[in-house]
Motif scaffolding. Structure first.
Motif, PDB file in Angstrom:
ATOM      1  N   GLU A 101      -5.370   5.834  -4.253  1.00  0.00           N
ATOM      2  CA  GLU A 101      -4.565   4.563  -4.114  1.00  0.00           C
ATOM      3  C   GLU A 101      -3.722   3.961  -5.233  1.00  0.00           C
ATOM      4  N   GLY A 102      -4.133   4.356  -6.609  1.00  0.00           N
ATOM      5  CA  GLY A 102      -3.362   4.393  -7.613  1.00  0.00           C
ATOM      6  C   GLY A 102      -1.975   4.835  -7.235  1.00  0.00           C
ATOM      7  N   TYR A 103      -1.711   5.933  -6.913  1.00  0.00           N
ATOM      8  CA  TYR A 103      -0.494   6.405  -6.633  1.00  0.00           C
ATOM      9  C   TYR A 103       0.365   5.689  -5.480  1.00  0.00           C
ATOM     10  N   ASN A 104      -0.473   5.471  -4.344  1.00  0.00           N
ATOM     11  CA  ASN A 104       0.201   4.519  -3.280  1.00  0.00           C
ATOM     12  C   ASN A 104       0.716   3.390  -3.659  1.00  0.00           C
ATOM     13  N   GLN A 105      -0.058   2.720  -4.435  1.00  0.00           N
ATOM     14  CA  GLN A 105       0.442   1.224  -4.877  1.00  0.00           C
ATOM     15  C   GLN A 105       1.415   1.460  -5.866  1.00  0.00           C
TER      16      GLN A 105
END
Length: 184
Positions: A101-105
């Motif tokens: 989710e870090g990359y997605n956000q």
């Protein structure tokens, strides 16, 4: 005051180094069940409720430190502080390089800024870490559209819609090209 304290904590923690981030929670079985549920959802409202449950899984960070970083980035993005959001997501990725989710956000912030190539790289990393991250797959399709790679975008969009046919991104689906006929 809360954001100032968190920013101070994050800047101090980055200068002295974080303890190692634990592994991301394994929600694969629950996510698979939610994908099955959304595929048979009777309407948009039911599908949205199921999608919200998916977001609860994706937004479940590996520990409290990572959760604070994620929540800070989300709050900053919601407040249109894209620089602050980017910084929070970059710190999250540095701390938890295996948390999808870090990359997605970060990809979403980059998409908003029309930085499509780096957004695409982040989305590909998200999908590598979380292959059924429907939002990231849909985001990849939109990013490819932004890059004017429309044929590739259609393939990726169809992948996302195979997982969740109720995605609002379905509005970008074009007619599938007819299969060429061959004379035998």
């Amino acid at each position: 005051m809360k954001n100032i304290a968190l920013s101070f904590f994050l800047s101090c923690a980055s200068s002295i180094g974080y303890a190692q981030c634990p592994a991301s929670p394994d929600h694969s079985e629950r996510l698979s069940a939610l994908i099955e549920a959304v595929q048979s959802a009777p309407d948009q409202v039911s599908a949205q409720l199921i999608s919200n449950d998916m977001w609860d899984l994706w937004d479940n960070a590996p520990n409290e430190t990572a959760q604070r970083m994620l929540d800070d980035g989300l709050a900053r993005r919601a407040g249109y502080d894209l620089d602050g959001a980017m910084k929070a997501f970059e710190q999250l990725i540095e701390y938890c390089p295996d948390y999808a989710e870090g990359y997605n956000q970060r990809a979403f912030v980059r998409f908003i800024r029309k930085e499509y190539e780096p957004a695409l790289a982040d989305l590909e990393r998200t999908i590598e870490l979380s292959p059924n991250h429907i939002a990231a797959i849909a985001g990849k399709a939109l990013t490819l559209i932004g890059l004017q790679r429309n044929e590739e975008a259609q393939v990726v969009l169809r992948e996302a819609l195979a997982l969740n046919p109720w995605l609002k991104e379905r509005q970008f689906l074009t007619e599938q090209a007819p299969t060429p006929k061959t004379d035998l």
